[in-house]
Design a protein around this motif. Structure first.
Motif, PDB file in Angstrom:
ATOM      1  N   ARG A   1      34.273  24.228  42.835  1.00 57.34           N
ATOM      2  CA  ARG A   1      34.389  24.473  44.283  1.00 57.34           C
ATOM      3  C   ARG A   1      35.175  25.728  44.580  1.00 57.34           C
ATOM      4  O   ARG A   1      34.984  26.346  45.618  1.00 57.34           O
ATOM      5  N   ILE A   2      36.057  26.107  43.692  1.00 57.58           N
ATOM      6  CA  ILE A   2      36.898  27.276  43.952  1.00 57.58           C
ATOM      7  C   ILE A   2      36.449  28.513  43.189  1.00 57.58           C
ATOM      8  O   ILE A   2      37.131  29.523  43.201  1.00 57.58           O
ATOM      9  N   GLY A   3      35.311  28.456  42.541  1.00 55.16           N
ATOM     10  CA  GLY A   3      34.791  29.620  41.831  1.00 55.16           C
ATOM     11  C   GLY A   3      34.290  29.269  40.444  1.00 55.16           C
ATOM     12  O   GLY A   3      34.268  28.115  40.041  1.00 55.16           O
ATOM     13  N   ARG A   4      33.930  30.278  39.731  1.00 52.70           N
ATOM     14  CA  ARG A   4      33.377  30.114  38.386  1.00 52.70           C
ATOM     15  C   ARG A   4      34.485  30.267  37.355  1.00 52.70           C
ATOM     16  O   ARG A   4      35.276  31.206  37.419  1.00 52.70           O
ATOM     17  N   ARG A   5      34.517  29.316  36.408  1.00 53.94           N
ATOM     18  CA  ARG A   5      35.499  29.347  35.322  1.00 53.94           C
ATOM     19  C   ARG A   5      34.797  29.645  34.018  1.00 53.94           C
ATOM     20  O   ARG A   5      33.711  29.134  33.759  1.00 53.94           O
TER      21      ARG A   5
END
Length: 193
Positions: A107-111
């Protein structure tokens, strides 16, 4: 104009003399064609590397029980070829086109879960990811063991009913709009006559 060659242009082409601009444009077209073929070759190489990784993952996915439908593995051949593990995790090639990058969308970006030039390292990272997802599934089912049996059939039946109603509604609305359009066309035709 409009694709016709003037007499001076035709004479220059026949004699083998082209203007510097036309020569430069010809050279630019050749360079663009060569770059395009290089890009296609690089993309094909990326896809081939991802397919090798996909084959290396076959034993892992063979061990997953058939009733577990968390994973949908496959290679997508878009602008950026990817090997999808599930809906939120995939492997893509790095900028140098030799490094594998195992990525997870959150949800907060790509890891970035793992990066390596070696297939074995990425297989190990994907194995850990799959194991974590299976444990999450087990924990969710342990909290409410009746969940699958309780929700699956009623929810599926409700979804089928909603789809049927939606299709029937679309059919009725289309029929009514068609009748209205026919009436309007008839009225307009009658007013002109």
């Amino acid at each position: 104009m409009w694709g016709r060659k003037g007499k001076s242009t035709a004479a220059a082409v026949e004699s083998g003399e082209l203007s510097p601009l036309k020569e430069a444009m010809h050279a630019a077209r050749i360079e663009a064609a060569e770059r395009t073929s290089v890009v296609v070759d690089l993309r094909d190489a990326e896809v081939a590397r991802l397919e090798l990784l996909n084959e290396a993952l076959d034993p892992l996915f063979a061990d997953i029980p058939s009733e577990v439908d968390l994973f949908d593995r496959g290679v997508s051949r878009g602008d950026t070829p990817r090997l999808w593990i599930d809906a939120v995790a995939h492997v893509a090639m790095g900028r140098d086109k030799r490094m594998y990058r195992f990525l997870h969308d959150t949800r907060i970006g790509r890891r970035v879960l793992a990066e390596s030039h070696e297939i074995a390292d990425i297989v190990k990272a994907v194995t850990g990811y799959v194991a974590r997802r299976l444990i999450e599934r087990e924990r969710a089912l342990d909290e409410d063991p009746e969940f699958i049996t309780r929700i699956a059939k009623p929810e599926a039946a409700r979804t089928v009913r909603r789809r049927r109603r939606g299709r029937l509604g679309a059919l009725v609305v289309g029929f009514v709009l068609g009748v209205i359009a026919l009436l309007l066309a008839t009225l307009l035709l009658a007013s002109y006559l």
